[in-house]
Design an enzyme around this catalytic site. Structure first.
Site, PDB file in Angstrom:
ATOM      1  CG  HIS A  56      -0.399   0.063   2.521  1.00 58.23           C
ATOM      2  ND1 HIS A  56       0.409  -0.920   3.057  1.00 58.23           N
ATOM      3  CD2 HIS A  56      -0.493   1.018   3.486  1.00 58.23           C
ATOM      4  CE1 HIS A  56       0.770  -0.573   4.279  1.00 58.23           C
ATOM      5  NE2 HIS A  56       0.239   0.615   4.554  1.00 58.23           N
ATOM      6  CG  HIS A  58      -0.002   4.304   4.741  1.00 57.16           C
ATOM      7  ND1 HIS A  58      -0.713   3.512   5.611  1.00 57.16           N
ATOM      8  CD2 HIS A  58      -0.858   5.277   4.319  1.00 57.16           C
ATOM      9  CE1 HIS A  58      -1.959   3.989   5.712  1.00 57.16           C
ATOM     10  NE2 HIS A  58      -2.065   5.059   4.933  1.00 57.16           N
ATOM     11  CG  ASP A  60       4.719   3.003   7.421  1.00 61.27           C
ATOM     12  OD1 ASP A  60       3.802   3.502   6.743  1.00 61.27           O
ATOM     13  OD2 ASP A  60       4.537   2.057   8.218  1.00 61.27           O
ATOM     14  CG  HIS A  61       4.137   0.024   4.233  1.00 59.03           C
ATOM     15  ND1 HIS A  61       4.081  -1.296   4.620  1.00 59.03           N
ATOM     16  CD2 HIS A  61       3.689   0.741   5.303  1.00 59.03           C
ATOM     17  CE1 HIS A  61       3.602  -1.368   5.859  1.00 59.03           C
ATOM     18  NE2 HIS A  61       3.355  -0.148   6.290  1.00 59.03           N
ATOM     19  CG  HIS A 114      -3.968   0.142   6.732  1.00 54.05           C
ATOM     20  ND1 HIS A 114      -3.912   0.725   7.977  1.00 54.05           N
ATOM     21  CD2 HIS A 114      -2.780   0.432   6.127  1.00 54.05           C
ATOM     22  CE1 HIS A 114      -2.729   1.328   8.114  1.00 54.05           C
ATOM     23  NE2 HIS A 114      -2.034   1.171   7.013  1.00 54.05           N
ATOM     24  CG  ASP A 133       0.594  -1.523   7.604  1.00 50.23           C
ATOM     25  OD1 ASP A 133       1.488  -2.366   7.813  1.00 50.23           O
ATOM     26  OD2 ASP A 133       0.790  -0.290   7.651  1.00 50.23           O
ATOM     27  CG  HIS A 171       3.824  -1.796  11.294  1.00 50.94           C
ATOM     28  ND1 HIS A 171       4.586  -0.678  11.510  1.00 50.94           N
ATOM     29  CD2 HIS A 171       3.091  -1.541  10.178  1.00 50.94           C
ATOM     30  CE1 HIS A 171       4.323   0.223  10.565  1.00 50.94           C
ATOM     31  NE2 HIS A 171       3.412  -0.277   9.742  1.00 50.94           N
TER      32      HIS A 171
HETATM   33 FE    FE Z   1       2.590   0.742   8.015  1.00 58.09          FE
HETATM   34 ZN    ZN Z   2       0.076   1.562   6.550  1.00 61.35          ZN
END
Ligand code: FE
Ligand code: ZN
Length: 257
Positions: A56, A58, A60-61, A114, A133, A171
């Site tokens: 996805h 985001h 942090d990915h 998400h 996530d 995570h």
């Molecule tokens: Fe994440």
């Molecule tokens: Zn995420």
């Protein structure tokens, strides 16, 4: 089994996962929270990166994609519905598409919740699920871009995968998830035992991943919103599972363990 899997801790609590098809040398990373730890892990074993599978959009990915792409020229695969938000995407995928990494094949599941376009990758022959996530060990992602009921519907097909499917998540949230889980499923002996095991792992700084579908089915409250034991424990007997899931998600959002 011709697959070699490495978990790579990134940022504060993210994981990237490297997987290599030893028959062809094709090497993928699932999500790219940051390039450096992934490059270090690849350098240590001298594997060139051929694919980046994105779950996805985001930050942090995806933040690590440009640097990895620059160094390796790896093919970036990600959800069609989020293509505009994923840097340097080469291949856009959606429901039931197959992704090849060497001789390995992943089926794509669309799992909105998400994020609106979140996808997960299931390598059937290798018995591996990369859940991003959407599904966490003992938890699930926050329903940010779609209602919780949509996320519940996304989780059900994952619950139906073979029990021995090994699950990697985006995570290290397992301990907090476990502390919440016991509040809504207090009579689940398997869950209590798992909480103790997780506390011991985290005390030693060890990752709690991967998990398995069977373990999650038995202990993850977010896969058990249709279990009467959960409904009973939160005083919602006879209520629709999607509404129970929504309540669980809400309680987790407000949980300070
Ligand atoms: Fe994440
Ligand atoms: Zn995420």
């Amino acid at each position: 089994m011709a697959v070699d899997v490495r978990l790579v801790p990134c940022l504060a609590d993210n994981y990237a996962v490297i997987l290599r098809d030893s028959s062809t040398g094709a090497t993928a990373v699932v999500d790219a929270p940051e390039a450096e730890p992934i490059e270090r892990a690849l350098d240590a074993v001298k594997w060139p990166l051929t694919h980046i599978l994105v779950t996805h959009h985001h930050g942090d990915h995806v933040q690590g994609i440009p640097a990895l792409k620059r160094r390796y020229g790896a093919k970036v695969v990600g959800p069609r519905a989020e293509a505009k938000q994923i840097p340097m995407i080469d291949v856009e995928v959606g429901a039931s598409d197959m992704v090849a990494v060497g001789n390995m094949r992943a089926r794509v599941f669309e799992t909105p919740g998400h994020t609106a376009g979140h996808v997960v990758y299931w390598f059937e022959a290798e018995k591996l699920l990369f859940a991003g996530d959407t599904l966490f060990a003992l938890g699930c992602g926050r329903a940010i871009e779609r209602p919780a009921a949509t996320l519940w519907a996304s989780l059900l097909p994952l619950r139906d995968l073979p029990g021995d499917t090994v699950v990697y998540c985006g995570h290290e949230y397992t301990l907090a998830n476990a502390r919440f889980a016991v509040t809504v499923d207090p009579r689940n002996a398997a869950l209590k035992a798992r909480l103790a095991a997780i506390e011991a792992m985290r005390a030693k700084g060890k990752p709690t991943l991967p998990t398995t579908i069977a373990e999650e089915r038995a202990t993850n409250p977010f896969l058990r919103a249709d279990d009467p034991a959960i409904a009973d424990a939160i005083a919602m007997k006879g209520v629709d599972p999607a509404a129970i899931f929504t309540e669980l998600r809400q309680r987790k959002n407000n949980f300070r363990g």
